[in-house]
Write an enzyme that holds these catalytic residues in place. Structure first.
Site, PDB file in Angstrom:
ATOM      1  N   THR A 147      73.125  65.897  65.520  1.00  0.00           N
ATOM      2  CA  THR A 147      73.272  67.075  64.659  1.00  0.00           C
ATOM      3  C   THR A 147      72.409  66.856  63.420  1.00  0.00           C
ATOM      4  O   THR A 147      71.224  67.150  63.443  1.00  0.00           O
ATOM      5  CB  THR A 147      74.745  67.334  64.299  1.00  0.00           C
ATOM      6  OG1 THR A 147      75.332  66.133  63.795  1.00  0.00           O
ATOM      7  CG2 THR A 147      75.528  67.805  65.511  1.00  0.00           C
ATOM      8  N   LYS A 173      76.163  59.084  67.966  1.00  0.00           N
ATOM      9  CA  LYS A 173      75.620  60.029  67.007  1.00  0.00           C
ATOM     10  C   LYS A 173      76.565  60.067  65.811  1.00  0.00           C
ATOM     11  O   LYS A 173      77.773  59.881  65.918  1.00  0.00           O
ATOM     12  CB  LYS A 173      75.424  61.424  67.620  1.00  0.00           C
ATOM     13  CG  LYS A 173      76.675  62.169  67.994  1.00  0.00           C
ATOM     14  CD  LYS A 173      77.387  62.904  66.874  1.00  0.00           C
ATOM     15  CE  LYS A 173      76.433  63.792  66.113  1.00  0.00           C
ATOM     16  NZ  LYS A 173      77.135  64.390  64.901  1.00  0.00           N
ATOM     17  N   THR A 184      83.862  56.418  66.144  1.00  0.00           N
ATOM     18  CA  THR A 184      82.938  57.123  65.281  1.00  0.00           C
ATOM     19  C   THR A 184      82.838  58.560  65.704  1.00  0.00           C
ATOM     20  O   THR A 184      83.612  59.035  66.519  1.00  0.00           O
ATOM     21  CB  THR A 184      81.559  56.451  65.303  1.00  0.00           C
ATOM     22  OG1 THR A 184      80.730  57.112  64.363  1.00  0.00           O
ATOM     23  CG2 THR A 184      80.939  56.500  66.673  1.00  0.00           C
ATOM     24  N   GLU A 270      73.713  60.685  55.887  1.00  0.00           N
ATOM     25  CA  GLU A 270      73.000  61.849  55.356  1.00  0.00           C
ATOM     26  C   GLU A 270      72.450  61.559  53.961  1.00  0.00           C
ATOM     27  O   GLU A 270      73.195  61.372  53.006  1.00  0.00           O
ATOM     28  CB  GLU A 270      73.940  63.059  55.324  1.00  0.00           C
ATOM     29  CG  GLU A 270      74.251  63.577  56.715  1.00  0.00           C
ATOM     30  CD  GLU A 270      75.325  64.631  56.747  1.00  0.00           C
ATOM     31  OE1 GLU A 270      75.411  65.341  57.771  1.00  0.00           O
ATOM     32  OE2 GLU A 270      76.099  64.731  55.779  1.00  0.00           O
ATOM     33  N   ASN A 394      74.413  68.984  53.193  1.00  0.00           N
ATOM     34  CA  ASN A 394      75.724  69.565  53.469  1.00  0.00           C
ATOM     35  C   ASN A 394      75.893  70.946  52.851  1.00  0.00           C
ATOM     36  O   ASN A 394      76.645  71.774  53.381  1.00  0.00           O
ATOM     37  CB  ASN A 394      76.828  68.615  53.012  1.00  0.00           C
ATOM     38  CG  ASN A 394      77.002  67.456  53.971  1.00  0.00           C
ATOM     39  OD1 ASN A 394      77.597  67.618  55.032  1.00  0.00           O
ATOM     40  ND2 ASN A 394      76.447  66.309  53.646  1.00  0.00           N
ATOM     41  N   THR A 399      73.456  77.204  56.896  1.00  0.00           N
ATOM     42  CA  THR A 399      72.511  78.268  56.531  1.00  0.00           C
ATOM     43  C   THR A 399      71.158  78.050  57.182  1.00  0.00           C
ATOM     44  O   THR A 399      70.896  77.024  57.768  1.00  0.00           O
ATOM     45  CB  THR A 399      72.333  78.322  55.006  1.00  0.00           C
ATOM     46  OG1 THR A 399      71.851  77.050  54.546  1.00  0.00           O
ATOM     47  CG2 THR A 399      73.637  78.652  54.325  1.00  0.00           C
TER      48      THR A 399
END
Length: 399
Positions: A147, A173, A184, A270, A394, A399
């Site tokens: 993702t 992932k 995870t 991230e 995030n 969007t």
């Protein structure tokens, strides 16, 4: 991703573009397990667990799986009865096309929470997935389940006992919403070893504790977390006995694959720029050590200081102080950045210099070591910093 990714006898994989959320990339993966395979699994403890988690648990109780079906882009979580129906329908599509029972298919989903999962992409993609199954499709499958990940996460180990080779290969992932309470985000590990289902479950539960259960990116436990370990038995190497040479080698291989995959998740956190180990020692209990470690790891002030390479040791000290340690004697607390002592006897170490602390924190990887002086228990977890990009990723996720 480390060394060569080794195929596992008895496991075939395929990836396809279903268009569930992403365009111009694969978002579906299918793993086929040879008949006679056994499986072990651990799942999220989030009360709002996703529909595929519920279905996978139910199916595992009824039959040994033959297929694992994974989609990215849509978590199918918070979707009520419609989500359950959609998850079951995806299983039915695979089962009908492959000629197996519906409870021999395990579904897994990752992506946006709260959106209905469309089943049309699965109906279109399943025939092609089955037709393109192959032993060497680990990389394509690892990419399909991503993702916000920036790279696929894969690991392999093999060992020989009495001239017989056993292989363990896995993919995972995860990049954000990482603070597992079982495993995870998603991880799938396969081996051609021969082992009972009960022993395999024990191996998995032992392996996830120091690996997937000891990492955090942002403190959020997902609704979809799952880790599956399957054994095909094709090698005919019996690893059931934990004390045997082959049993020990197998358990070590699984441990190493889990650790490598867990480490890769934190490295790919991230927006992360730092990989930081937090080691808490001299605690009264493992739970106490873990509480301290996660309090430090989840502190936004600590995490932003890590990003800035700012040795603001007061933030670490404050996090330790609010971790809920009963009767903490601050005079016994010592804290290090790698080998640089920053706190001793509950205050700034007399020999500490800001330059020495900043030199450590400027590195891409380092350790924060905390000695509580209350006992002998110890814990190590992996975390990362909190950067501008984490907020951007995030904030823009839907969007």
């Amino acid at each position: 991703m480390g060394a060569e990714i080794l195929p596992v006898a008895g496991v075939r994989l395929a990836a396809a573009a279903g268009g569930i959320r992403y365009q111009n990339r694969d978002d579906l993966a299918l793993l086929e397990l040879t008949e006679g395979s056994v499986a072990a699994a651990v799942f999220t403890r989030n009360a709002f667990c996703a529909a595929p988690v519920t279905v996978a648990r139910q199916h595992l109780e009824k039959a040994a799986p033959r297929y694992l079906l994974i989609n990215s882009g849509n978590a199918n979580a918070g979707t009520g009865e419609a989500g359950m129906a959609a998850s079951l329908e995806t299983c039915r599509l695979v089962a009908a096309a492959a000629g197996v029972a519906i409870n021999q298919v395990l579904p897994f989903s990752t992506g946006v929470i709260g959106e209905d999962l469309p089943t049309e992409p699965f109906a279109r993609a399943v025939p092609g997935l089955l037709a393109s199954l192959g032993e060497d499709n680990w990389l394509a499958s690892a990419r399909a389940i991503m993702t916000t990940d920036t790279l696929p996460k894969l690991a392999s180990r093999s060992f020989q006992v009495e001239g017989q080779t056993v292989t363990v290969t896995g993919m995972s992932k995860g990049s954000g919403m990482i603070r597992p309470d079982m495993a995870t985000m998603l991880a799938f590990i396969a081996t051609d070893a021969l082992i009972s289902a009960a022993s395999l479950q024990q191996v998995l539960e032992t392996a996830v504790d120091p690996s997937f259960n000891s990492i955090t990116v942002d403190g959020d436990t997902s609704t979809n977390d799952a880790c599956v370990l399957v054994a095909t038995g094709v090698s005919c190497m019996d690893v059931d006995a934990a004390a045997s040479a082959c049993g020990q080698a197998f358990r070590q291989a699984v441990d190493e694959v889990c650790m490598e995959l867990a480490r890769a998740i934190v490295l790919d956190g991230e927006g992360a720029t730092k990989l930081v180990e937090i080691a808490v020692e001299e605690a009264e209990s493992e739970s106490q050590a873990r509480d301290v470690a996660y309090t430090v790891a989840h502190s936004p002030l600590v995490k932003t200081a890590l990003f800035a390479s700012d040795p603001n040791w007061g933030r670490i000290l404050a996090a330790v102080g609010r971790a809920g340690v009963d009767d903490l004697d601050i005079g016994r607390v010592r804290i290090w950045l790698d080998d640089v002592c920053i706190v001793s006897r509950g205050e700034r170490d007399a020999a500490y210099t800001e330059e020495a602390g900043q030199a450590v924190m400027s590195q891409p990887e380092f350790t924060i070591r905390i000695a509580l002086g209350t006992g002998q228990a110890h814990v190590r977890i992996l975390t990362c910093d909190l950067s501008f990009d984490y907020v951007k990723i995030n904030a823009e996720y839907r969007t």
